[in-house]
Design a protein around this motif. Structure first.
Motif, short mmCIF file in Angstrom:
data_model
loop_
_atom_site.label_atom_id
_atom_site.label_comp_id
_atom_site.label_asym_id
_atom_site.label_seq_id
_atom_site.Cartn_x
_atom_site.Cartn_y
_atom_site.Cartn_z
N ALA A 299 4.91 9.78 -0.04
CA ALA A 299 3.79 10.15 -1.29
C ALA A 299 4.09 9.57 -2.42
O ALA A 299 5.31 9.60 -2.99
N GLY A 300 3.34 8.93 -2.72
CA GLY A 300 3.29 8.25 -4.28
C GLY A 300 3.63 6.72 -4.11
O GLY A 300 3.83 6.00 -5.00
N THR A 301 3.98 6.31 -2.79
CA THR A 301 4.49 4.98 -2.88
C THR A 301 3.23 4.02 -2.18
O THR A 301 2.51 4.37 -1.15
N HIS A 302 2.93 2.98 -2.90
CA HIS A 302 1.83 2.02 -2.43
C HIS A 302 2.36 0.78 -2.17
O HIS A 302 3.27 0.20 -3.05
N VAL A 303 1.89 0.19 -0.86
CA VAL A 303 2.51 -1.25 -0.42
C VAL A 303 1.35 -2.05 -0.42
O VAL A 303 0.33 -1.68 0.06
N VAL A 304 1.63 -3.08 -1.03
CA VAL A 304 0.70 -4.14 -1.32
C VAL A 304 1.35 -5.50 -0.70
O VAL A 304 2.33 -5.84 -0.83
N VAL A 305 0.31 -6.52 -0.24
CA VAL A 305 0.79 -7.94 0.02
C VAL A 305 0.49 -8.77 -1.18
O VAL A 305 -0.47 -8.74 -1.75
N ALA A 306 1.65 -9.25 -1.67
CA ALA A 306 1.39 -10.13 -2.96
C ALA A 306 2.76 -10.94 -3.03
O ALA A 306 3.67 -10.74 -2.24
N ASP A 307 2.68 -11.89 -3.89
CA ASP A 307 3.93 -12.76 -4.30
C ASP A 307 4.70 -12.23 -5.49
O ASP A 307 4.04 -12.04 -6.47
N SER B 94 4.55 -10.60 3.13
CA SER B 94 4.29 -10.85 4.64
C SER B 94 3.48 -9.51 4.90
O SER B 94 3.89 -8.39 4.75
N PRO B 95 2.37 -9.72 5.57
CA PRO B 95 1.40 -8.48 5.98
C PRO B 95 2.32 -7.84 7.20
O PRO B 95 2.06 -6.40 7.08
N GLY B 96 3.06 -8.45 7.96
CA GLY B 96 3.65 -7.59 8.72
C GLY B 96 4.65 -6.50 8.56
O GLY B 96 4.52 -5.30 8.49
N TYR B 97 5.66 -7.04 7.34
CA TYR B 97 6.57 -6.09 6.76
C TYR B 97 5.75 -5.29 5.97
O TYR B 97 6.10 -3.94 5.75
N ALA B 98 4.75 -5.65 5.22
CA ALA B 98 4.00 -4.77 4.36
C ALA B 98 3.46 -3.55 5.27
O ALA B 98 3.49 -2.47 4.66
N GLY B 99 2.88 -4.02 6.55
CA GLY B 99 2.32 -3.15 7.35
C GLY B 99 3.30 -1.86 7.75
O GLY B 99 3.11 -0.81 7.64
N TRP B 100 4.78 -2.24 7.99
CA TRP B 100 5.42 -1.72 8.50
C TRP B 100 6.10 -0.62 7.25
O TRP B 100 6.30 0.67 7.62
N ALA C 59 12.90 5.62 -3.50
CA ALA C 59 11.98 6.79 -3.71
C ALA C 59 12.60 8.09 -3.37
O ALA C 59 12.49 9.09 -4.23
N ALA C 60 13.76 8.20 -2.38
CA ALA C 60 14.36 9.42 -2.16
C ALA C 60 15.59 9.56 -3.10
O ALA C 60 15.79 10.87 -3.51
N ARG C 61 16.13 8.66 -3.69
CA ARG C 61 17.17 8.97 -4.53
C ARG C 61 16.88 8.73 -5.99
O ARG C 61 17.34 9.92 -6.47
N CYS C 62 15.63 8.35 -6.26
CA CYS C 62 15.46 8.53 -7.89
C CYS C 62 14.24 9.19 -8.10
O CYS C 62 13.88 9.54 -9.13
N ARG C 63 13.44 9.47 -7.13
CA ARG C 63 12.27 10.46 -7.10
C ARG C 63 11.27 10.13 -8.26
O ARG C 63 10.84 10.97 -9.17
N PRO C 64 10.90 8.59 -8.37
CA PRO C 64 9.86 8.28 -9.37
C PRO C 64 8.50 8.77 -9.05
O PRO C 64 8.33 9.39 -7.87
N LEU C 65 7.77 9.04 -10.13
CA LEU C 65 6.35 9.43 -9.71
C LEU C 65 5.47 8.67 -8.88
O LEU C 65 4.70 9.07 -8.17
N GLU C 66 5.93 7.12 -9.15
CA GLU C 66 5.06 6.44 -8.11
C GLU C 66 5.82 5.01 -8.15
O GLU C 66 6.80 4.74 -8.97
N VAL C 67 5.55 4.34 -7.01
CA VAL C 67 6.47 3.25 -6.44
C VAL C 67 5.22 2.18 -5.89
O VAL C 67 4.24 2.67 -5.11
N LEU C 68 5.39 1.02 -6.47
CA LEU C 68 4.51 0.01 -6.09
C LEU C 68 5.47 -0.93 -5.33
O LEU C 68 6.50 -1.65 -5.73
N ALA C 69 5.45 -1.03 -4.03
CA ALA C 69 6.17 -1.86 -3.00
C ALA C 69 5.44 -3.32 -2.71
O ALA C 69 4.31 -3.05 -2.29
#
Length: 211
Positions: free
Chosen positions: A29-37, A16-22, A2-12
């Motif tokens: 801004a513009g980064t969304h984190v979800v729990v998925a496989d 692991s719910p623990g890692y996703a929560g961290w 996100a910092a280097r490439c400055r995309p409009l939107e990131v889906l991470a």
């Protein structure tokens, strides 16, 4: 990214719910984190300009299923990339750790990532990308200095229980852990003040989906 490439939107994504929560707490801004496989991405076909897997691909079985999902979700001409640790020869700390562990307990050899993850080599990664139908495939090393203030700075992360080496240590008795610790300490190259300077290498692979 996100910092280097400055995309409009990131889906991470992490399963692991623990890692996703961290990650969610640290997200910009513009980064969304979800729990998925990673083998079943919650993304429509061709929705992404780039899809990247970081230090994860070798833990996914089969890895080809994850790469197929990455290809499915990237647009025509988009980038599909990954990076994994070079367990075979580029991870000084793990090579020294498993050498010490095997000296103390020969059965530990079966747990060494060098044996468990044959994918983490340039030829294997390149072949996986080519077999997925990607073009302009290339593989390159990423070398990272890993400097520890002293032996305690190096050893304490091994006691967390997270990862193959710490997980192995967690199964040992206190006396056996001390034997591994002492063997590792004796094998380390120590600098001024007891500092330890090693190198960690990862292999990065990239390719593009055909237009």
């Amino acid at each position: 990214m996100a910092a280097r490439c400055r995309p409009l939107e990131v889906l991470a994504i992490d399963r692991s719910p623990g890692y996703a929560g961290w990650a969610r707490a640290a997200a910009t801004a513009g980064t969304h984190v979800v729990v998925a496989d990673a083998r079943d991405l919650p993304v429509r076909d061709g929705a992404c300009d780039a899809v990247v897997s970081g230090l994860t691909l070798n833990f996914l079985a089969p890895p080809a299923a994850a790469v197929a999902e990455m290809v499915r979700t990237v647009r025509a001409g988009g980038l599909v990339a990954a990076y994994v640790w070079d367990y075979a020869g580029g991870m000084d700390l793990l090579r020294l750790f498993w050498g010490a562990a095997v000296d103390a307990d020969p059965s530990a050899a079966a747990l060494d990532e060098r044996r468990r993850f044959p994918l983490c080599r340039p030829d294997a990664l390149g072949a996986l990308w080519t077999q997925a139908g990607l073009g302009e495939v290339s593989v390159a090393p990423i070398e990272v200095p890993t400097v520890f203030a002293d032996f305690a700075d190096l050893w304490e992360p091994f006691l967390t229980g997270q990862g193959p080496a710490p997980g192995y240590l967690a199964t040992l008795s206190a006396a056996d852990r001390e034997r591994v610790r002492d063997a590792l300490r004796a094998a380390l190259p120590c600098g001024p003040g007891g500092s330890v300077e090693l190198t960690a290498r990862a292999w990065a692979v990239r390719g593009r989906r055909a237009g």
